[in-house]
Write an enzyme that holds these catalytic residues in place. Structure first.
Site, PDB file in Angstrom:
ATOM      1  N   ASN A   1     -37.271   9.375 -61.188  1.00 10.65           N
ATOM      2  CA  ASN A   1     -37.252  10.117 -59.670  1.00 10.65           C
ATOM      3  C   ASN A   1     -36.071   9.878 -58.882  1.00 10.65           C
ATOM      4  O   ASN A   1     -35.965  10.298 -57.810  1.00 10.65           O
ATOM      5  CB  ASN A   1     -38.607   9.930 -59.194  1.00 10.65           C
ATOM      6  N   LEU A   2     -35.039   8.980 -59.246  1.00 10.89           N
ATOM      7  CA  LEU A   2     -33.958   8.587 -58.478  1.00 10.89           C
ATOM      8  C   LEU A   2     -34.368   8.147 -57.244  1.00 10.89           C
ATOM      9  O   LEU A   2     -33.312   8.129 -56.437  1.00 10.89           O
ATOM     10  CB  LEU A   2     -32.928  10.135 -58.398  1.00 10.89           C
TER      11      LEU A   2
ATOM     12  N   ASN B   1     -34.206   4.827 -56.742  1.00  9.51           N
ATOM     13  CA  ASN B   1     -33.283   3.815 -56.716  1.00  9.51           C
ATOM     14  C   ASN B   1     -32.160   4.109 -57.494  1.00  9.51           C
ATOM     15  O   ASN B   1     -31.486   2.935 -57.944  1.00  9.51           O
ATOM     16  CB  ASN B   1     -33.945   2.541 -56.899  1.00  9.51           C
TER      17      ASN B   1
ATOM     18  N   SER C   1     -41.121  -9.711 -66.365  1.00  8.42           N
ATOM     19  CA  SER C   1     -40.019 -10.523 -65.661  1.00  8.42           C
ATOM     20  C   SER C   1     -40.576 -11.980 -65.790  1.00  8.42           C
ATOM     21  O   SER C   1     -41.787 -12.338 -65.837  1.00  8.42           O
ATOM     22  CB  SER C   1     -39.908 -10.123 -63.992  1.00  8.42           C
TER      23      SER C   1
ATOM     24  N   TYR D   1     -45.028  -8.205 -55.952  1.00 11.12           N
ATOM     25  CA  TYR D   1     -44.086  -7.611 -56.933  1.00 11.12           C
ATOM     26  C   TYR D   1     -44.687  -8.131 -58.027  1.00 11.12           C
ATOM     27  O   TYR D   1     -44.746  -7.685 -59.325  1.00 11.12           O
ATOM     28  CB  TYR D   1     -42.612  -8.023 -56.686  1.00 11.12           C
TER      29      TYR D   1
ATOM     30  N   LYS E   1     -46.308  -6.954 -61.870  1.00 10.44           N
ATOM     31  CA  LYS E   1     -45.914  -7.166 -63.306  1.00 10.44           C
ATOM     32  C   LYS E   1     -46.948  -7.730 -64.093  1.00 10.44           C
ATOM     33  O   LYS E   1     -47.354  -7.512 -65.227  1.00 10.44           O
ATOM     34  CB  LYS E   1     -44.621  -7.958 -63.201  1.00 10.44           C
TER      35      LYS E   1
ATOM     36  N   TYR F   1     -37.862 -10.547 -68.597  1.00 13.03           N
ATOM     37  CA  TYR F   1     -36.358 -10.779 -68.243  1.00 13.03           C
ATOM     38  C   TYR F   1     -36.150 -11.864 -67.366  1.00 13.03           C
ATOM     39  O   TYR F   1     -36.877 -12.244 -66.385  1.00 13.03           O
ATOM     40  CB  TYR F   1     -35.604  -9.604 -67.535  1.00 13.03           C
ATOM     41  N   PHE F   2     -35.051 -12.805 -67.577  1.00 15.93           N
ATOM     42  CA  PHE F   2     -34.691 -13.887 -66.580  1.00 15.93           C
ATOM     43  C   PHE F   2     -33.925 -13.012 -65.519  1.00 15.93           C
ATOM     44  O   PHE F   2     -34.206 -12.247 -64.723  1.00 15.93           O
ATOM     45  CB  PHE F   2     -34.150 -15.059 -67.363  1.00 15.93           C
TER      46      PHE F   2
HETATM   47  P1  NAD Z   1     -33.758  -0.262 -61.054  1.00 17.19           P
HETATM   48  O1  NAD Z   1     -34.137  -0.005 -59.439  1.00 17.19           O
HETATM   49  O2  NAD Z   1     -32.188  -0.027 -61.055  1.00 17.19           O
HETATM   50  O3  NAD Z   1     -34.164   0.852 -62.119  1.00 17.19           O
HETATM   51  C1  NAD Z   1     -35.474   1.297 -61.718  1.00 17.19           C
HETATM   52  C2  NAD Z   1     -35.352   2.896 -62.170  1.00 17.19           C
HETATM   53  O4  NAD Z   1     -36.749   3.336 -61.786  1.00 17.19           O
HETATM   54  C3  NAD Z   1     -34.413   3.610 -60.836  1.00 17.19           C
HETATM   55  O5  NAD Z   1     -33.687   4.377 -61.529  1.00 17.19           O
HETATM   56  C4  NAD Z   1     -35.551   4.235 -59.997  1.00 17.19           C
HETATM   57  O6  NAD Z   1     -35.073   5.632 -59.469  1.00 17.19           O
HETATM   58  C5  NAD Z   1     -36.742   4.443 -61.134  1.00 17.19           C
HETATM   59  N1  NAD Z   1     -38.206   4.725 -60.528  1.00 17.19           N
HETATM   60  C6  NAD Z   1     -38.796   3.903 -59.809  1.00 17.19           C
HETATM   61  N2  NAD Z   1     -40.019   4.397 -59.415  1.00 17.19           N
HETATM   62  C7  NAD Z   1     -40.041   5.547 -60.410  1.00 17.19           C
HETATM   63  C8  NAD Z   1     -41.031   6.450 -60.417  1.00 17.19           C
HETATM   64  N3  NAD Z   1     -42.238   6.247 -59.883  1.00 17.19           N
HETATM   65  N4  NAD Z   1     -41.177   7.528 -61.498  1.00 17.19           N
HETATM   66  C9  NAD Z   1     -39.798   7.665 -61.872  1.00 17.19           C
HETATM   67  N5  NAD Z   1     -38.809   6.790 -61.857  1.00 17.19           N
HETATM   68  C10 NAD Z   1     -38.836   5.845 -60.887  1.00 17.19           C
HETATM   69  O7  NAD Z   1     -33.987  -1.598 -61.658  1.00 17.19           O
HETATM   70  P2  NAD Z   1     -33.684  -2.487 -62.697  1.00 17.19           P
HETATM   71  O8  NAD Z   1     -33.023  -3.645 -62.189  1.00 17.19           O
HETATM   72  O9  NAD Z   1     -32.891  -1.522 -63.584  1.00 17.19           O
HETATM   73  O10 NAD Z   1     -34.993  -2.799 -63.186  1.00 17.19           O
HETATM   74  C11 NAD Z   1     -35.705  -2.271 -64.199  1.00 17.19           C
HETATM   75  C12 NAD Z   1     -37.045  -2.764 -64.674  1.00 17.19           C
HETATM   76  O11 NAD Z   1     -36.784  -4.229 -64.895  1.00 17.19           O
HETATM   77  C13 NAD Z   1     -37.975  -2.679 -63.279  1.00 17.19           C
HETATM   78  O12 NAD Z   1     -39.213  -2.537 -63.854  1.00 17.19           O
HETATM   79  C14 NAD Z   1     -37.872  -4.135 -62.745  1.00 17.19           C
HETATM   80  O13 NAD Z   1     -39.011  -4.761 -62.200  1.00 17.19           O
HETATM   81  C15 NAD Z   1     -37.684  -5.046 -64.059  1.00 17.19           C
HETATM   82  N6  NAD Z   1     -36.949  -6.329 -63.706  1.00 17.19           N
HETATM   83  C16 NAD Z   1     -35.850  -6.150 -63.307  1.00 17.19           C
HETATM   84  C17 NAD Z   1     -35.165  -7.471 -62.969  1.00 17.19           C
HETATM   85  C18 NAD Z   1     -33.796  -7.491 -62.269  1.00 17.19           C
HETATM   86  O14 NAD Z   1     -33.449  -8.545 -61.830  1.00 17.19           O
HETATM   87  N7  NAD Z   1     -33.073  -6.447 -62.275  1.00 17.19           N
HETATM   88  C19 NAD Z   1     -35.603  -8.585 -63.429  1.00 17.19           C
HETATM   89  C20 NAD Z   1     -36.885  -8.514 -63.902  1.00 17.19           C
HETATM   90  C21 NAD Z   1     -37.523  -7.301 -64.351  1.00 17.19           C
END
Ligand code: NAD
Ligand code: UDP
Length: 341
Positions: A34-35, A37, A126, A150, A154, A178-179
């Site tokens: 949905n863009l 973030n 996570s 948060y 998870k 993921y770490f």
């Molecule tokens: P990010 O925010 O860059 O990517 C998430 C994407 O999901 C974004 O492009 C956002 O636009 C999209 N999104 C959010 N809600 C949505 C919805 N309701 N419908 C459609 N799209 C939606 O985050 P990331 O760092 O790439 O993380 C990806 C996943 O990994 C997440 O679930 C996050 O919780 C998990 N994670 C991330 C980390 C980290 O440090 N980056 C660590 C552990 C787990």
């Protein structure tokens, strides 16, 4: 064997790198994002790195009619589910948004999958589900607990998926824990583009190195660690992306009713000051820092036991801290404002 993979959140940080690897490995990929973030510019850059076609749908995982149409129009065989909100501090301010998006959204997605008979699922979990670990390194069987909304979302999704596995036929599920994902694609064209002030260490450090921010605050130097600062298991996003391909290949070979939780980390702990030093080397820039009070809710040390990923998936991280810093610096210096012009 080529699969048609639905990648939710595929325009985001980890999703974008994974999509490029999936397409370039010969899979057909549909992104649903949905863009909220991420940016359409990220999509254009992802496409340029892909050697095959890429399908993008702008939409929300909480939209049941969109999901129903998506599964009926496309012959999806597996889903990798990145979409979600991920900022710990924001989750404390807006818990309902986090539960609605992360838990509600995941439930809607799973319902649509169940209805469509698509039951191969890789979930972005996570290391936060381990809370403050009692023993190190952290194995997948370590007790789970969380300290913020948060993390709860998870953990709740993990429980939902465990219930699905226990009660419903045919599901094949991997919970990837993921770490600390960092780094960027080697081209410097895609990377992490946090909105506003970064919460995480690596994007903050890289913005100080590029002059966008003045000083790094190091949150505490009185932890029981090698230099008193917090220790984490940083993992290159390209290694992480490879871990998803390995997880997909593993699931395709499994019989129905499989659920595995798997850590994706390097197994090595790096302190805040070690990361700052490594980044100074990579960037050739000085990173001014000040010691500040501990950040509420932080733990001293967190690193993975990564042996299950190696034994089950045949995967292990190969990139070094130097690679993580070099690639982050290339991305940061070529895109000082991320995807924003
Ligand atoms: P990010 O925010 O860059 O990517 C998430 C994407 O999901 C974004 O492009 C956002 O636009 C999209 N999104 C959010 N809600 C949505 C919805 N309701 N419908 C459609 N799209 C939606 O985050 P990331 O760092 O790439 O993380 C990806 C996943 O990994 C997440 O679930 C996050 O919780 C998990 N994670 C991330 C980390 C980290 O440090 N980056 C660590 C552990 C787990
Ligand atoms: N950290 C820091 N200054 C910052 C951001 C983070 O000192 O501006 C520290 C933090 O206290 C922790 C480590 O860096 O010890 C990693 O923090 P991050 O938020 O990146 O990951 P997490 O704590 O969620 O594992």
């Amino acid at each position: 064997m080529s699969q048609h993979v639905l990648v939710t959140g595929g325009a985001g940080f980890i999703g974008s790198h994974t999509v490029v690897q999936l397409v370039n490995a010969g899979h057909q990929v549909t992104i649903l994002d949905n863009l909220s973030n991420s940016s359409i510019i990220a999509l254009e850059r992802i496409k340029k790195l892909c050697t095959g076609p890429l399908d993008f749908i702008e939409g929300d995982i909480r939209n049941p009619s969109l999901l129903e149409k998506l599964f009926s129009d496309h012959d999806i065989t597996a889903v990798i589910h990145f979409a979600g909100l991920k900022a710990v501090g924001e989750s404390v301010e807006k818990p309902l948004e986090y539960y609605e998006n992360n838990v509600g959204g995941t439930t809607q997605l799973l319902k649509a999958m169940q209805h469509a008979g698509v039951k191969t699922f890789i979930f972005s979990s996570s290391a936060t589900v381990y809370g403050d670990p009692e023993t190190l390194p952290i194995t997948e069987d370590s007790p789970r607990s969380t300290t913020n909304p948060y993390g709860q979302t998870k953990l709740m999704c993990e429980h939902i998926l465990e219930d699905l596995d226990q009660t419903q036929d045919g599901w094949k599920i991997i919970l990837l824990r993921y770490f600390n994902p960092v780094g960027a694609h080697i081209s410097g064209t895609i990377g992490e583009s946090p909105a506003g002030t970064p919460n995480n260490l690596m994007p903050f450090v890289s913005q100080v190195a590029s002059g966008r921010r003045d000083t790094l605050s190091v949150f505490g130097n009185d932890y029981p660690t090698k230099d008193g600062t917090g220790v984490r298991d940083y993992i290159h996003v390209e290694d992480l992306a490879e871990g998803h391909l390995a997880a997909l290949n593993y699931l395709l070979e499994q019989p129905d009713n499989t659920l595995q939780a798997i850590n994706l980390g390097t197994g090595k702990g790096i302190s805040v000051l070690e990361l700052v030093n490594a980044f100074e080397q990579a960037s050739g820039q000085q990173i001014p820092y000040q010691i500040s009070p501990r950040r509420s809710g932080d733990i001293a040390t967190c690193y993975a036991d990564a042996t299950r990923a190696k034994s089950l998936l045949g995967w292990q991280a190969t990139k070094t801290v130097e690679d993580m810093c070099n690639d982050t610096w290339r991305w940061q210096s070529q895109n000082p404002n991320g995807y924003d012009a």
